[in-house]
Design an enzyme around this catalytic site. Structure first.
Site, PDB file in Angstrom:
ATOM      1  N   PRO A   2       0.833  -1.204   0.000  1.00 50.06           N
ATOM      2  CA  PRO A   2       0.000   0.000   0.000  1.00 50.06           C
ATOM      3  C   PRO A   2       0.865   1.251   0.000  1.00 50.06           C
ATOM      4  O   PRO A   2       1.669   1.457   0.896  1.00 50.06           O
ATOM      5  CB  PRO A   2      -0.791  -0.110   1.310  1.00 50.06           C
ATOM      6  CG  PRO A   2      -0.560  -1.496   1.811  1.00 50.06           C
ATOM      7  CD  PRO A   2       0.738  -1.931   1.256  1.00 50.06           C
ATOM      8  N   GLU A   3       0.718   2.042  -1.026  1.00 51.54           N
ATOM      9  CA  GLU A   3       1.381   3.338  -1.087  1.00 51.54           C
ATOM     10  C   GLU A   3       0.280   4.396  -1.080  1.00 51.54           C
ATOM     11  O   GLU A   3      -0.874   4.082  -0.784  1.00 51.54           O
ATOM     12  CB  GLU A   3       2.268   3.419  -2.332  1.00 51.54           C
ATOM     13  CG  GLU A   3       3.316   2.294  -2.369  1.00 51.54           C
ATOM     14  CD  GLU A   3       4.256   2.359  -3.558  1.00 51.54           C
ATOM     15  OE1 GLU A   3       4.457   3.459  -4.099  1.00 51.54           O
ATOM     16  OE2 GLU A   3       4.795   1.306  -3.954  1.00 51.54           O
TER      17      GLU A   3
END
Length: 279
Positions: A2-3
């Site tokens: 997850p960015e």
DNA sequence: CACGAACCCTGGCTGC
DNA sequence: TGCAGCCAGGGTTCGT
């Protein structure tokens, strides 16, 4: 992985479920994730109303009606699952660490097999100054973030640009995937020294960062609806990446025939790029 | 101060 | 088929 775009997508999904709702039941299934939950975490959340859901860098923030905020990180493998009101409540799985029920009857479950995530409480007045958030750099999608701001953030650095992009002090929310993708889009070698990222090259990198992030958010937003009709899971989604994870593939850039995506290791992290297209 | 490496953790993959 | 070993990676900490 997850960015920023994945966290943004999670926040958009959770805002519709949590904002204006009161948390009527909170269950913790273990004492800690990457860091311990604060003392009395479940009790302190129970009965509170969520007034807003926001994002800063890769952290989500739920503002509560008592002046505190739930601040969390998805780590590597964190996802939220939403069971709408009236749906069958799924039995908690092995990695379902936090289960929250709202006064509308929705169930929000935080799942994180690798437990690199965290969830804690911070006073809203300290969201800018708390050590966890104080040193984070500019939001890449802010209008004020431009080439000059990137150059300022890189000042004093002598190493290659790609590991620098992963430093949250330089720019917020960029992880390994979007660092690779933005450099590819900008035609900049990941090995290029930070001191040569100036002028139009810096502006090109900033534009590429904004573009890849916006496209990923748009893609996440659209796949979110499809996804929720299946099982309501909010997490990260399969995007088609140009170079990330594509070692050995032909370079997808049209202007570099014969180019091949290669993988190198920088600061212990895989970097994918095309040496022909990226200079 | 800047930078790299080790570390946290588990699922999934590879190779024997 | 089974199992050991490695890899993935965000952020923190420690060493250089």
């Amino acid at each position: 992985m997850p960015e920023l775009p994945e966290v943004e997508t999670v926040c958009k999904g959770l805002s519709g479920v949590l904002e204006g709702r009161r948390l009527v039941h909170v269950a913790l299934h273990r004492p800690d994730l990457r860091v311990p939950f604060p003392a009395g975490f479940a009790d302190r959340l129970t009965g509170r109303m969520v007034t807003a859901v926001r994002r800063r860098a890769k952290y989500y923030q739920w503002l509560l009606d008592d002046g505190w905020a739930v601040v969390g990180h998805l780590g590597m493998s964190g996802t939220f699952e939403v069971s709408p009101p009236g749906s069958n409540r799924p039995p908690p799985g092995k990695h379902d660490h936090v289960v929250i029920e709202t006064d509308a009857g929705a169930i929000v479950t935080f799942r994180d097999p690798r437990r690199f995530g965290l969830m804690t409480l911070i006073p809203q007045a300290e969201l800018e100054t708390h050590p966890m958030l104080a040193d984070i750099g500019p939001e890449p999608l802010d209008d004020v973030f431009d080439g000059a701001m990137l150059v300022a953030g890189l000042a004093g650095r002598r190493g290659p640009i790609k590991p620098a992009l992963l430093d949250q002090k330089v720019v917020a929310g960029i992880g390994n995937i979007y660092a690779c993708e933005a450099l590819f889009r900008a035609g900049i070698s990941p090995r290029r020294g930070c001191d040569s990222i100036t002028g139009k090259r810096a502006a090109r990198l900033v534009a590429a960062l904004k573009a890849v992030l916006c496209e990923a958010i748009a893609s996440g937003g659209s796949s979110l609806r499809d996804h929720r009709t299946v099982n309501g899971e909010l997490g990260y989604f399969q995007h088609s990446f140009a170079v990330y994870g594509r070692e050995g593939d032909p370079c997808p850039g049209c202007d570099c025939p014969g180019g091949t995506v290669q993988r190198i290791v920088q600061a212990g992290r895989s970097t994918f790029f095309c040496a022909k297209r990226q200079r």
